[in-house]
Design a protein around this motif. Structure first.
Motif, short mmCIF file in Angstrom:
data_model
loop_
_atom_site.label_atom_id
_atom_site.label_comp_id
_atom_site.label_asym_id
_atom_site.label_seq_id
_atom_site.Cartn_x
_atom_site.Cartn_y
_atom_site.Cartn_z
N GLN A 169 -11.79 2.80 -1.66
CA GLN A 169 -10.83 3.92 -2.27
C GLN A 169 -11.81 4.78 -3.28
O GLN A 169 -12.93 4.26 -3.67
N ASP A 170 -11.41 6.00 -3.34
CA ASP A 170 -12.15 6.88 -4.13
C ASP A 170 -11.60 6.31 -5.57
O ASP A 170 -10.44 5.94 -5.87
N PRO A 171 -12.55 6.10 -6.59
CA PRO A 171 -12.06 5.54 -7.94
C PRO A 171 -11.03 6.59 -8.60
O PRO A 171 -10.17 5.82 -9.06
N VAL A 172 -10.76 7.85 -8.48
CA VAL A 172 -9.79 8.49 -8.99
C VAL A 172 -8.52 8.15 -8.15
O VAL A 172 -7.63 8.38 -8.91
N TYR A 173 -8.53 7.79 -6.85
CA TYR A 173 -7.27 7.54 -6.06
C TYR A 173 -6.91 6.37 -6.76
O TYR A 173 -5.66 5.88 -6.96
N ARG A 174 -7.92 5.43 -6.98
CA ARG A 174 -7.58 4.10 -7.50
C ARG A 174 -6.73 3.99 -8.84
O ARG A 174 -5.83 3.56 -9.23
N LEU A 175 -7.37 5.07 -9.65
CA LEU A 175 -6.88 5.47 -10.91
C LEU A 175 -5.35 5.88 -10.89
O LEU A 175 -4.55 5.09 -11.68
N ALA A 176 -5.09 6.71 -10.24
CA ALA A 176 -3.63 7.08 -9.64
C ALA A 176 -2.74 5.99 -9.26
O ALA A 176 -1.47 5.97 -9.73
N LEU A 177 -3.34 5.12 -8.62
CA LEU A 177 -2.49 4.08 -7.73
C LEU A 177 -2.07 3.36 -9.13
O LEU A 177 -1.04 2.54 -9.19
N ASN A 178 -3.04 2.91 -9.90
CA ASN A 178 -2.94 2.10 -11.13
C ASN A 178 -1.85 2.76 -12.05
O ASN A 178 -1.30 1.67 -12.58
N ALA A 179 -1.87 3.98 -12.28
CA ALA A 179 -0.98 4.57 -13.21
C ALA A 179 0.37 4.50 -12.63
O ALA A 179 1.42 4.11 -13.33
N TYR A 180 0.54 4.49 -11.19
CA TYR A 180 2.11 4.33 -10.84
C TYR A 180 2.52 2.78 -10.88
O TYR A 180 3.67 2.47 -10.88
N GLU A 181 1.58 2.05 -10.65
CA GLU A 181 1.91 0.56 -10.86
C GLU A 181 2.63 0.24 -12.11
O GLU A 181 3.37 -0.55 -12.15
N VAL A 182 1.56 0.92 -13.07
CA VAL A 182 2.31 0.65 -14.34
C VAL A 182 3.59 1.31 -14.67
O VAL A 182 4.50 0.69 -15.37
N ALA A 183 3.74 2.32 -14.08
CA ALA A 183 5.05 3.30 -14.17
C ALA A 183 6.15 2.35 -13.54
O ALA A 183 7.05 2.22 -14.23
N ASP A 184 5.99 1.71 -12.34
CA ASP A 184 6.80 0.71 -11.87
C ASP A 184 7.08 -0.16 -12.64
O ASP A 184 8.32 -0.78 -12.75
N ALA A 185 6.02 -0.97 -13.35
CA ALA A 185 6.34 -2.12 -14.13
C ALA A 185 7.37 -1.64 -15.46
O ALA A 185 8.08 -2.34 -15.84
N MET A 186 7.12 -0.34 -15.86
CA MET A 186 7.70 0.13 -16.99
C MET A 186 9.33 0.25 -16.74
O MET A 186 10.06 -0.19 -17.48
N LEU A 187 9.36 0.94 -15.48
CA LEU A 187 10.92 0.96 -15.08
C LEU A 187 11.55 -0.52 -14.71
O LEU A 187 12.80 -0.61 -15.27
N LYS A 188 10.73 -1.30 -14.23
CA LYS A 188 11.50 -2.72 -14.15
C LYS A 188 11.87 -3.33 -15.60
O LYS A 188 12.95 -4.07 -15.45
N ALA A 189 10.82 -3.12 -16.38
CA ALA A 189 10.99 -3.62 -17.56
C ALA A 189 12.18 -3.01 -18.31
O ALA A 189 13.00 -3.63 -19.01
N ARG A 190 12.36 -1.94 -18.18
CA ARG A 190 13.44 -0.79 -18.83
C ARG A 190 14.67 -1.25 -18.15
O ARG A 190 15.77 -1.41 -19.11
N ALA A 191 14.88 -1.88 -17.05
CA ALA A 191 16.09 -2.20 -16.21
C ALA A 191 16.34 -3.47 -16.68
O ALA A 191 17.51 -3.79 -16.40
N ALA A 192 15.47 -4.31 -17.10
CA ALA A 192 15.80 -5.77 -17.52
C ALA A 192 16.88 -6.00 -18.97
O ALA A 192 17.03 -5.29 -19.65
#
Length: 90
Positions: free
Chosen positions: A67-90
Protein backbone atom coordinates in the motif's frame (compact mmCIF):
# COMPACT_ATOMS: atom_id res chain seq x y z
CA UNK A 1 -14.52 -1.38 9.26
CA UNK A 2 -17.61 -0.34 11.14
CA UNK A 3 -20.90 0.34 9.40
CA UNK A 4 -21.87 2.54 12.38
CA UNK A 5 -20.69 6.07 11.69
CA UNK A 6 -21.61 7.28 15.18
CA UNK A 7 -24.17 9.79 13.95
CA UNK A 8 -23.49 13.45 13.36
CA UNK A 9 -20.47 15.03 15.04
CA UNK A 10 -21.94 18.53 14.96
CA UNK A 11 -25.71 18.19 14.56
CA UNK A 12 -27.74 21.28 13.83
CA UNK A 13 -31.19 21.03 15.39
CA UNK A 14 -32.67 23.01 12.51
CA UNK A 15 -34.51 26.29 12.29
CA UNK A 16 -36.62 27.46 9.40
CA UNK A 17 -34.16 30.06 8.21
CA UNK A 18 -30.97 29.08 10.04
CA UNK A 19 -27.67 28.53 8.26
CA UNK A 20 -26.94 24.95 7.26
CA UNK A 21 -30.61 24.11 6.88
CA UNK A 22 -32.79 23.52 3.89
CA UNK A 23 -36.45 24.43 4.43
CA UNK A 24 -36.31 23.75 8.14
CA UNK A 25 -34.62 20.34 7.91
CA UNK A 26 -31.72 19.82 10.29
CA UNK A 27 -28.22 19.63 8.85
CA UNK A 28 -26.61 16.37 9.94
CA UNK A 29 -23.08 17.67 9.86
CA UNK A 30 -19.95 15.53 9.73
CA UNK A 31 -20.24 11.91 10.85
CA UNK A 32 -18.70 11.28 14.24
CA UNK A 33 -16.63 8.44 12.73
CA UNK A 34 -15.07 10.89 10.25
CA UNK A 35 -14.40 13.38 13.05
CA UNK A 36 -12.68 10.71 15.14
CA UNK A 37 -10.66 9.57 12.11
CA UNK A 38 -9.57 13.14 11.40
CA UNK A 39 -8.35 13.55 14.98
CA UNK A 40 -6.54 10.20 14.85
CA UNK A 41 -4.92 11.12 11.54
CA UNK A 42 -3.79 14.47 12.94
CA UNK A 43 -2.01 12.68 15.78
CA UNK A 44 -0.48 10.13 13.40
CA UNK A 45 0.84 12.79 11.06
CA UNK A 46 2.44 14.55 14.01
CA UNK A 47 4.31 11.37 15.00
CA UNK A 48 4.44 8.96 12.06
CA UNK A 49 5.89 11.46 9.62
CA UNK A 50 8.87 12.22 11.86
CA UNK A 51 11.82 9.90 11.16
CA UNK A 52 12.06 7.23 13.84
CA UNK A 53 10.26 4.16 15.13
CA UNK A 54 6.68 5.30 14.38
CA UNK A 55 7.59 6.37 10.86
CA UNK A 56 9.40 3.09 10.20
CA UNK A 57 6.42 1.11 11.54
CA UNK A 58 4.08 2.94 9.16
CA UNK A 59 6.37 2.37 6.19
CA UNK A 60 6.81 -1.32 7.11
CA UNK A 61 3.04 -1.84 7.43
CA UNK A 62 2.41 -0.14 4.09
CA UNK A 63 5.08 -2.24 2.39
CA UNK A 64 3.78 -5.46 3.98
CA UNK A 65 0.31 -4.81 2.51
CA UNK A 66 1.62 -3.35 -0.78
CA UNK A 67 0.00 0.00 0.00
CA UNK A 68 0.91 3.63 -0.36
CA UNK A 69 2.01 4.90 3.09
CA UNK A 70 -0.51 7.75 3.00
CA UNK A 71 -3.32 5.27 2.25
CA UNK A 72 -2.08 3.11 5.16
CA UNK A 73 -2.18 6.22 7.36
CA UNK A 74 -5.83 6.79 6.41
CA UNK A 75 -6.72 3.14 7.11
CA UNK A 76 -5.04 3.40 10.50
CA UNK A 77 -7.07 6.52 11.30
CA UNK A 78 -10.37 4.77 10.54
CA UNK A 79 -9.31 1.72 12.57
CA UNK A 80 -8.76 4.05 15.54
CA UNK A 81 -12.12 5.77 14.87
CA UNK A 82 -13.90 2.40 14.82
CA UNK A 83 -12.26 1.45 18.11
CA UNK A 84 -13.34 4.78 19.61
CA UNK A 85 -16.96 4.20 18.52
CA UNK A 86 -16.86 0.69 20.00
CA UNK A 87 -15.49 2.01 23.31
CA UNK A 88 -18.09 4.76 23.31
CA UNK A 89 -20.89 2.19 22.97
CA UNK A 90 -19.56 0.01 25.80
Amino acid sequence: MSADNGGPAFPNPGHDNGPGNYRGHPAAGMALRDYFAAKAMQAQVATDMVPGHACNALLDAAEKHDQDPVYRLALNAYEVADAMLKARAA
